[in-house]
Every structure is written in C-alpha cells, then in structure tokens.
Design a protein around this motif. Structure first.
Motif, PDB file in Angstrom:
ATOM      1  N   ALA A  97     -20.169  12.846  44.083  1.00  0.00           N
ATOM      2  CA  ALA A  97     -18.823  12.494  44.794  1.00  0.00           C
ATOM      3  C   ALA A  97     -18.005  13.756  44.436  1.00  0.00           C
ATOM      4  CB  ALA A  97     -18.317  11.679  44.075  1.00  0.00           C
ATOM      5  N   SER A  98     -17.838  14.407  43.498  1.00  0.00           N
ATOM      6  CA  SER A  98     -16.970  15.543  43.069  1.00  0.00           C
ATOM      7  C   SER A  98     -17.331  16.607  43.931  1.00  0.00           C
ATOM      8  CB  SER A  98     -17.019  15.719  41.539  1.00  0.00           C
ATOM      9  OG  SER A  98     -18.104  16.207  41.116  1.00  0.00           O
TER      10      SER A  98
ATOM     11  N   ALA B 260     -16.304  16.635  47.485  1.00  0.00           N
ATOM     12  CA  ALA B 260     -14.869  16.187  47.529  1.00  0.00           C
ATOM     13  C   ALA B 260     -14.808  14.955  48.291  1.00  0.00           C
ATOM     14  CB  ALA B 260     -14.194  17.149  48.764  1.00  0.00           C
ATOM     15  N   ILE B 261     -15.165  13.932  47.661  1.00  0.00           N
ATOM     16  CA  ILE B 261     -15.009  12.545  48.131  1.00  0.00           C
ATOM     17  C   ILE B 261     -13.990  12.001  47.130  1.00  0.00           C
ATOM     18  CG2 ILE B 261     -16.079   9.996  48.246  1.00  0.00           C
ATOM     19  CD1 ILE B 261     -19.033  11.259  48.443  1.00  0.00           C
ATOM     20  N   ASP B 262     -13.007  11.397  47.849  1.00  0.00           N
ATOM     21  CA  ASP B 262     -11.546  10.865  47.224  1.00  0.00           C
ATOM     22  C   ASP B 262     -11.780   9.429  46.880  1.00  0.00           C
ATOM     23  OD1 ASP B 262     -10.587  13.505  47.221  1.00  0.00           O
ATOM     24  OD2 ASP B 262      -9.980  13.165  49.309  1.00  0.00           O
ATOM     25  N   ASN B 263     -10.914   9.119  45.812  1.00  0.00           N
ATOM     26  CA  ASN B 263     -10.615   7.728  45.516  1.00  0.00           C
ATOM     27  C   ASN B 263     -12.004   6.937  45.296  1.00  0.00           C
ATOM     28  OD1 ASN B 263      -7.741   7.994  46.079  1.00  0.00           O
ATOM     29  ND2 ASN B 263      -8.138   7.857  48.285  1.00  0.00           N
ATOM     30  N   VAL B 264     -12.864   7.582  44.344  1.00  0.00           N
ATOM     31  CA  VAL B 264     -14.165   6.935  44.085  1.00  0.00           C
ATOM     32  C   VAL B 264     -13.864   5.811  42.932  1.00  0.00           C
ATOM     33  CG1 VAL B 264     -16.309   7.491  42.917  1.00  0.00           C
ATOM     34  CG2 VAL B 264     -15.397   8.885  44.553  1.00  0.00           C
ATOM     35  N   LYS B 265     -14.285   4.835  43.395  1.00  0.00           N
ATOM     36  CA  LYS B 265     -14.111   3.538  42.307  1.00  0.00           C
ATOM     37  C   LYS B 265     -15.474   3.154  42.248  1.00  0.00           C
ATOM     38  CE  LYS B 265      -9.505   2.278  44.007  1.00  0.00           C
ATOM     39  NZ  LYS B 265      -8.660   1.194  44.528  1.00  0.00           N
TER      40      LYS B 265
ATOM     41  N   GLY C  95     -15.498   4.833  48.108  1.00  0.00           N
ATOM     42  CA  GLY C  95     -14.774   5.993  47.966  1.00  0.00           C
ATOM     43  C   GLY C  95     -14.318   6.388  49.555  1.00  0.00           C
ATOM     44  N   ASP C  96     -13.518   7.418  49.606  1.00  0.00           N
ATOM     45  CA  ASP C  96     -13.082   8.051  50.986  1.00  0.00           C
ATOM     46  C   ASP C  96     -13.647   9.394  51.416  1.00  0.00           C
ATOM     47  OD1 ASP C  96     -11.337   5.774  51.100  1.00  0.00           O
ATOM     48  OD2 ASP C  96      -9.551   6.908  50.275  1.00  0.00           O
TER      49      ASP C  96
ATOM     50  N   LYS D  27      -9.939  10.852  55.941  1.00  0.00           N
ATOM     51  CA  LYS D  27      -8.970   9.872  56.018  1.00  0.00           C
ATOM     52  C   LYS D  27      -9.384   8.983  57.238  1.00  0.00           C
ATOM     53  CE  LYS D  27      -3.957   9.668  57.699  1.00  0.00           C
ATOM     54  NZ  LYS D  27      -2.943  10.606  58.226  1.00  0.00           N
TER      55      LYS D  27
ATOM     56  N   SER E  37     -14.115   5.481  55.036  1.00  0.00           N
ATOM     57  CA  SER E  37     -14.812   4.987  53.648  1.00  0.00           C
ATOM     58  C   SER E  37     -16.087   4.669  53.551  1.00  0.00           C
ATOM     59  CB  SER E  37     -13.595   3.960  52.899  1.00  0.00           C
ATOM     60  OG  SER E  37     -13.944   2.850  53.815  1.00  0.00           O
TER      61      SER E  37
END
Length: 390
Positions: free
Chosen positions: A16-17, A20-25, A62-63, A66, A69
């Motif tokens: 993920a990092s 650059a995948i954002d808002n990973v839960k 994750g996102d 924009k 997801s």
C-alpha cells in the motif's frame, strides 16, 4: 494450518505505501464455533455428536484515487485438529485446512452514484450473504447505487457467480462458502427502490430476474409508529414466479415490536406461504430448501421451514441487556397444512452474549422439535461462539 502462500489481502497491505494508496484500513477477527447435540442415542458433548471449526479473517480497504476505492478480504479456515480429539465433525466445508479470498472489489463514486464491481457480500431480500456460519458466502457481482432523488436509494445489480453451494457428508452446514465459485444460475439481475420520504416509514421494493429460472419481487414496509412510543410495525410480501412452471411461491409476513422499556425489546411476528410453491421463500443463493429466509418469522437456528410451501409460522422474541450480559429468548413455531409435508417445527433458543474488550462471546441453548429431524423427537443443542476482533 498451512499458510505457505501470502494471501492477497496481506500482499495489498504490504504494498500500500509503495503505491501511495491512501486511507488504508485493516480489520479482522479470529473465530471459534462449537456445537453439540443429543440426537439419536448419543448425549450432549459426545464427540460423535459435536462439531467445531476456526476461521481467521483479514480485511483491507483503501483509496486508490479520488472517488475510487478497493476492498480485499481473506479467510483461513482450520479445524486445528479438533476433529481428532473433541469433535468428530466440522462446521464448514470439506474439513480441510484452506485459505481463500472472500472479497476483492473496486468501487467508484461520482456525485451521489456509486458503482461497485468484483467479489463482495450482498444483502438483498432473496439473494444474500448468510452470516451464521464461520465465514459468509459471497458473490461475483456489479452493483450500482444512486441517491440523487430525495430520501430515495435506487439499486441495480448483476450477479454472475457465487459460492453458496450445498455440502454433503459429515459437514454440519448445508452452505459451503469454502468451496469454489460457480455460476449463479445463468446470471441474475436485481433492481430496488428504497424510500424514506415519510420519516417514520422505510419502504422498499425489489425485483429479480434470474435468467431462464424465475422472476421475483419483494415488498417491505417498516413503520416507526409515532402514536405509541417504542412501537414498530412491519409488513412483507414476496413472490417467486418460475418461468417454466405454474408452481409459483408467495408469502406475506407481519411484525410488531416494542422497545418502550429501557434495555428491553419485544417482538411478535406471523407469516404465511401459499401451498403451491416450488421454491422456498428464502435465500436463492444457498441450498434453497434449507437456506435462511428474510421473513420476520425466521428461526434463530433451524432454517428451511418458515419459507416452505404451506407454512404458517409464528415468532416471539425477547432481548434484554441485563448488564452482566445481553440475553435473548426466541421461540418459533411452524405448522404446515399440506398433508405430505414434513416441515413442521418448533424451536426455543436462549442466548447469553458478553464482550470482554475485543473478545465477543455467545452461549446458546436450542431446543428443536421437527418432523424431519431426529426421527421426529425433540432434541437439545448447546453452542458456543468466540470472536476475537482486531
């Protein structure tokens, strides 16, 4: 448990990092389910009348961009060798240790419209993921949701595959989401309107076209009655029309619930199905004759009765938060006026649930008296559910 191969969920998490995948839960849980009964000549807790399984779930969302997801959910199922010691049977699937991807989807949102495509859980009245087993059945599908109209949700869906197949042999369940995905009939379409313009009332209408098999619809209205505080009233009507047969299935159900006393909820429900139905008014995504139904009268444990042709069913439920635990009592009575039917059943279930931090526990006692079980004699079951959330 053999976990030689890295699951897709873990791979996505590790990468993920880098991408650059954002808002990973990340979420997940570990479950242990156990059931024993005194059917036949055996007693409770006898190894040959007992079932158990464990499952590990890991979910990642994750996102990507924009409005775009993703979600991936992986499962690992194992008996941990319990079938060689405390139990003789398994709860899920073939009994072999295995890992699988239960969900893998992408979703895009523009304005008030969302499209979700891939492998996912579904929750519709006649095709849904059943949650009573150690892992749920899921679907390969495409779903569109729009909320441009005030207080209205429009839903459109296509379902191509599922894994809610039937099992045979020593497996305790009749649903096997541990098995491979296969075609969902020859594909199915669904469309729905859910409206809440009158705030105390939620009304929904669903239509299904199961290719070359059936057309079906489900109507439901749930009213939070303002005339008597704490009273809620519900009504349901369902119809399944087979395309190559006149043996159509239909049912209606009514429910009254009361939650006017602190920590206490009471409800009573009634349902009736027509005598000519070829299919149960129940989930068409699992073994229909024993699948779970969304009718208000559905039993706590013994599925496959309230939706059967000719069934007249009652359900009374009481749930109370006693502080030390949440306790529930559930009584279901199913009679059938078809002379040849073996689908009469009464069930009484009492449960106690308590959470200890991340650990959810439930202990259940089930009394079953059904024409087609245990040679028509009443029997008892004791079940334990442990879920560690992380």
């Amino acid at each position: 448990m053999k976990l030689v191969k890295m699951s897709l969920a873990a791979a996505v998490l590790l990468g993920a990092s880098a991408f650059a995948i954002d808002n990973v839960k990340v979420s997940g849980d570990a479950k242990l389910f156990y059931n024993t009964n005194d059917t036949g000549t055996l007693s409770l807790f006898d190894k040959d009348n007992s079932y158990a399984d464990t499952a590990l779930r890991l979910g990642v969302t994750g996102d990507l961009l924009k409005g775009v997801s993703f979600g991936v959910t992986g499962y690992a199922i194992s008996t941990l060798g319990l079938e060689n010691n405390l139990v003789s049977h398994v709860w899920e699937g073939t009994g072999a240790d295995q890992s699988k991807i239960g969900e893998a989807w992408l979703a895009g949102t523009m304005g008030k419209t969302t499209v979700k495509v891939g492998r996912m859980e579904l929750d519709t009245p006649l095709a849904f993921s059943e949650k009573w087993s150690i892992i749920p059945n899921t679907f390969d599908a495409a779903v569109l949701i729009n909320q441009d109209l005030p207080d209205t949700t429009l839903v459109g869906a296509w379902v191509g595959k599922s894994n809610g197949s039937a099992t045979t042999g020593d497996e305790y369940v009749v649903m096997a989401p541990s098995l491979a995905f296969s075609s969902f009939y020859q594909g199915a379409y669904a469309a729905a309107v859910v409206n809440n313009s009158f705030k105390p009332l939620t009304a929904q209408a669903w239509y299904y076209d199961v290719q070359h098999v059936a057309n079906a619809y489900w109507l439901q209205a749930d009213w939070d009655c303002q005339l008597v505080k704490g009273v809620k009233i519900g009504a349901q009507y369902a119809d399944i029309d087979l395309k190559n047969s006149s043996a159509d299935s239909s049912a209606y159900a009514l429910k009254v619930a009361y939650a006017g006393v602190e920590n206490l909820t009471l409800s009573a429900a009634y349902s009736d199905t027509d005598k000519d139905g070829a299919l149960n008014v129940a989930n068409i995504a699992t073994t229909n004759t024993t699948s779970q139904s969304k009718l208000y009268t559905e039993a706590w444990w013994n599925y496959g009765y309230v939706g059967t042709a000719g069934a007249e069913s009652f359900n009374v439920t009481a749930e109370y938060n006693a502080g030390f635990a949440k306790v529930g009592a559930y009584y279901t009575d199913v009679s059938n006026d078809i002379a040849t039917s073996t689908h009469e059943m009464t069930e009484l279930t009492v449960t106690a649930s308590k959470s200890f931090g991340p650990l959810d526990t439930t202990l259940a006692y089930v009394s079953t008296d059904a024409d087609d079980q245990n040679n028509g004699s009443q029997y008892n079951s004791v079940q334990a559910y442990l879920t560690l959330n992380f």
